[in-house]
Design a protein around this motif. Structure first.
Motif, mmCIF file in Angstrom:
data_model
loop_
_atom_site.group_PDB
_atom_site.id
_atom_site.type_symbol
_atom_site.label_atom_id
_atom_site.label_comp_id
_atom_site.label_asym_id
_atom_site.label_seq_id
_atom_site.Cartn_x
_atom_site.Cartn_y
_atom_site.Cartn_z
ATOM 1 N N ALA A 54 0.679 -1.443 -0.074
ATOM 2 C CA ALA A 54 -0.395 -0.137 -0.323
ATOM 3 C C ALA A 54 1.100 1.343 -0.308
ATOM 4 C CB ALA A 54 -0.847 0.034 1.378
ATOM 5 N N PHE A 55 -0.128 1.976 -0.289
ATOM 6 C CA PHE A 55 1.343 3.351 -0.312
ATOM 7 C C PHE A 55 -0.147 4.193 0.504
ATOM 8 C CE2 PHE A 55 0.544 7.940 -1.792
ATOM 9 C CZ PHE A 55 1.922 8.486 -1.043
ATOM 10 N N VAL A 56 0.751 4.709 1.511
ATOM 11 C CA VAL A 56 0.510 6.060 2.525
ATOM 12 C C VAL A 56 0.694 7.496 2.620
ATOM 13 C CG1 VAL A 56 -0.870 6.323 5.700
ATOM 14 C CG2 VAL A 56 0.278 3.290 4.047
ATOM 15 N N ALA A 57 -0.215 8.165 2.159
ATOM 16 C CA ALA A 57 0.699 9.764 2.054
ATOM 17 C C ALA A 57 1.159 10.035 3.401
ATOM 18 C CB ALA A 57 -0.643 10.676 1.614
ATOM 19 N N LYS A 58 2.413 10.689 3.070
ATOM 20 C CA LYS A 58 3.092 11.420 3.894
ATOM 21 C C LYS A 58 3.581 9.582 5.272
ATOM 22 C CE LYS A 58 0.113 15.435 4.863
ATOM 23 N NZ LYS A 58 -1.304 15.682 5.099
ATOM 24 N N PHE A 61 5.591 3.936 1.781
ATOM 25 C CA PHE A 61 4.966 2.755 1.423
ATOM 26 C C PHE A 61 4.885 1.490 2.396
ATOM 27 C CE2 PHE A 61 6.845 4.299 -2.663
ATOM 28 C CZ PHE A 61 5.900 4.712 -3.193
ATOM 29 N N VAL A 64 -0.273 -3.906 3.988
ATOM 30 C CA VAL A 64 -1.816 -3.713 5.251
ATOM 31 C C VAL A 64 -1.993 -5.439 4.993
ATOM 32 C CG1 VAL A 64 -3.920 -2.809 4.690
ATOM 33 C CG2 VAL A 64 -1.996 -0.836 4.329
ATOM 34 N N TYR A 79 -12.056 -0.219 -6.753
ATOM 35 C CA TYR A 79 -12.170 0.491 -7.903
ATOM 36 C C TYR A 79 -11.399 0.430 -9.333
ATOM 37 C CZ TYR A 79 -7.711 3.139 -6.530
ATOM 38 O OH TYR A 79 -6.479 3.401 -6.383
ATOM 39 N N ASP A 82 -6.313 4.154 -10.883
ATOM 40 C CA ASP A 82 -5.838 5.511 -10.963
ATOM 41 C C ASP A 82 -6.323 5.511 -11.796
ATOM 42 O OD1 ASP A 82 -5.301 4.268 -8.059
ATOM 43 O OD2 ASP A 82 -3.426 4.146 -8.432
ATOM 44 N N PHE A 83 -5.672 7.144 -12.125
ATOM 45 C CA PHE A 83 -6.121 8.153 -13.021
ATOM 46 C C PHE A 83 -7.178 8.207 -14.376
ATOM 47 C CE2 PHE A 83 -1.702 8.405 -12.459
ATOM 48 C CZ PHE A 83 -1.432 9.971 -11.726
ATOM 49 N N HIS B 14 0.371 4.459 -7.254
ATOM 50 C CA HIS B 14 -1.026 5.034 -6.391
ATOM 51 C C HIS B 14 -0.230 6.887 -5.541
ATOM 52 C CE1 HIS B 14 -3.908 1.789 -6.165
ATOM 53 N NE2 HIS B 14 -3.204 1.598 -5.162
ATOM 54 N N SER B 15 0.730 6.252 -5.595
ATOM 55 C CA SER B 15 1.516 7.658 -4.867
ATOM 56 C C SER B 15 1.711 8.891 -5.668
ATOM 57 C CB SER B 15 3.063 7.053 -4.000
ATOM 58 O OG SER B 15 4.126 7.877 -4.904
ATOM 59 N N VAL B 16 1.885 8.788 -7.427
ATOM 60 C CA VAL B 16 1.786 9.986 -8.442
ATOM 61 C C VAL B 16 0.630 10.095 -8.287
ATOM 62 C CG1 VAL B 16 2.334 9.751 -10.922
ATOM 63 C CG2 VAL B 16 4.300 8.705 -9.180
ATOM 64 N N TRP B 17 -0.319 9.445 -8.446
ATOM 65 C CA TRP B 17 -1.817 9.502 -8.519
ATOM 66 C C TRP B 17 -1.861 10.813 -7.135
ATOM 67 C CZ3 TRP B 17 -6.763 6.849 -7.641
ATOM 68 C CH2 TRP B 17 -7.677 7.563 -8.189
ATOM 69 N N ASN B 18 -1.955 9.882 -6.122
ATOM 70 C CA ASN B 18 -2.319 11.268 -4.867
ATOM 71 C C ASN B 18 -1.001 12.380 -5.254
ATOM 72 O OD1 ASN B 18 -2.596 11.479 -2.249
ATOM 73 N ND2 ASN B 18 -0.859 11.417 -2.438
ATOM 74 N N MET B 20 -0.250 13.832 -7.851
ATOM 75 C CA MET B 20 -0.483 14.703 -9.236
ATOM 76 C C MET B 20 -1.402 15.229 -9.404
ATOM 77 S SD MET B 20 2.447 15.013 -10.710
ATOM 78 C CE MET B 20 1.961 15.485 -12.691
ATOM 79 N N GLU B 21 -3.199 14.332 -8.640
ATOM 80 C CA GLU B 21 -4.332 14.270 -9.034
ATOM 81 C C GLU B 21 -4.948 14.696 -8.051
ATOM 82 O OE1 GLU B 21 -7.420 14.548 -12.638
ATOM 83 O OE2 GLU B 21 -6.446 11.963 -11.255
ATOM 84 N N GLY B 28 -3.494 17.851 1.944
ATOM 85 C CA GLY B 28 -2.936 16.750 2.622
ATOM 86 C C GLY B 28 -2.644 15.630 1.644
ATOM 87 N N GLY B 29 -3.750 14.831 0.457
ATOM 88 C CA GLY B 29 -3.792 13.768 0.028
ATOM 89 C C GLY B 29 -4.591 12.987 0.443
ATOM 90 N N ILE B 30 -4.599 11.663 0.297
ATOM 91 C CA ILE B 30 -5.635 10.645 0.506
ATOM 92 C C ILE B 30 -5.154 10.095 2.148
ATOM 93 C CG2 ILE B 30 -6.292 8.759 -0.284
ATOM 94 C CD1 ILE B 30 -7.634 10.902 -1.854
ATOM 95 N N PHE B 32 -6.429 8.302 3.514
ATOM 96 C CA PHE B 32 -6.178 6.267 4.015
ATOM 97 C C PHE B 32 -5.151 5.193 3.124
ATOM 98 C CE2 PHE B 32 -9.831 7.577 1.173
ATOM 99 C CZ PHE B 32 -9.657 6.788 0.332
ATOM 100 N N PRO B 33 -5.091 4.300 3.671
ATOM 101 C CA PRO B 33 -4.109 3.498 2.804
ATOM 102 C C PRO B 33 -4.903 3.502 1.282
ATOM 103 C CG PRO B 33 -3.978 2.455 4.945
ATOM 104 C CD PRO B 33 -4.999 3.611 4.991
#
Lengths: 86, 132
Positions: A54-58, A61, A64, A79, A82-83, B14-18, B20-21, B28-30, B32-33
């Motif tokens: 997983a990627f978690v902002a801030k 990686f 989970v 979903y 992405d994009f 995921h990291s780049v989508w968060n 860039m968009e 602050g971005g998404i 949740f994981p």
């Protein structure tokens, strides 16, 4: 070694996570069988456990595992990609 | 309530989508994981992996603290979810779990609930009426 593995480009998710390691046959057949897992998710039944990268902002990686969330309510949202638009 | 999103994209995407968009839509971005299901094994397990397209369709699962699935909703990709309804359902399931009461159709927090009992059979109309 671990670091190298965690940075590999492609690593399939692990599902079901509960599958004991002993069950993993050394042959390729076993992997094919695993992919053909029958859908097990039903309301009123235990959510199938899994482990995913997983990627978690801030935070960056990390891995989970669903069962780590026992004791909490979880909203799991799949979903298409992405994009995409919706 | 913990949210986990999941698609077949890699965690790097995921990291780049968060960055860039999504961070431009959510400050602050998404929060949740964002999980990666490369190979669709998790989606297959939940019945939402579309093998021909190689993606997970829009499946949403509410899982309670015991790890039991209380609700699921699956949509084809073109229609987005209604988070208000999702939140309503979560609040209803949380209320039911805490009280053993049940929530009638269209229930919202604060609205009347029902307490199932033999004496209520055939008499729901006396205690609850559907809203117009």
């Amino acid at each position: 070694m671990n670091q190298e593995e965690s940075l590999s480009c492609v690593k399939p998710s692990v599902a079901p996570a509960a599958a004991p390691a002993a069950e993993k046959a050394p042959e390729e057949k076993a992997a094919v069988k695993e992919v053909k897992t029958v859908a097990a998710a039903r309301v009123g039944q235990k959510a199938p456990d899994f482990e995913a990268q997983a990627f978690v902002a801030k935070q960056g990686f990390k891995n989970v595992k669903l069962s780590d969330y026992l004791g909490k309510w979880v909203l799991l949202c799949f979903y298409p990609g992405d994009f995409t638009f919706v | 309530m913990e949210v986990l999103s999941i698609s077949v994209d890699s965690r790097f995407v995921h990291s780049v989508w968060n960055e860039m968009e999504l961070a431009k839509m959510v400050e602050g971005g998404i929060p949740f994981p964002m999980l990666s299901d490369q190979g669709g094994r998790i989606g297959s397990l939940y019945g939402v992996y579309d093998e021909s397209a190689g993606v997970n369709i829009r499946g949403r699962f509410i899982i309670d603290p015991d790890g039991v699935i209380q609700a699921m909703e699956v949509l084809t990709p073109s229609v987005g979810r209604n988070m208000n309804e999702t939140i309503r359902q979560i609040k209803a399931f949380q209320h039911v779990k805490a009280t053993n009461e049940v929530t009638p159709a269209e229930w919202q927090p604060g609205k009347p609930t029902l307490k199932p009992s033999p004496s209520l059979v055939g008499k729901v109309w006396q205690v609850w009426k559907p809203e117009a």
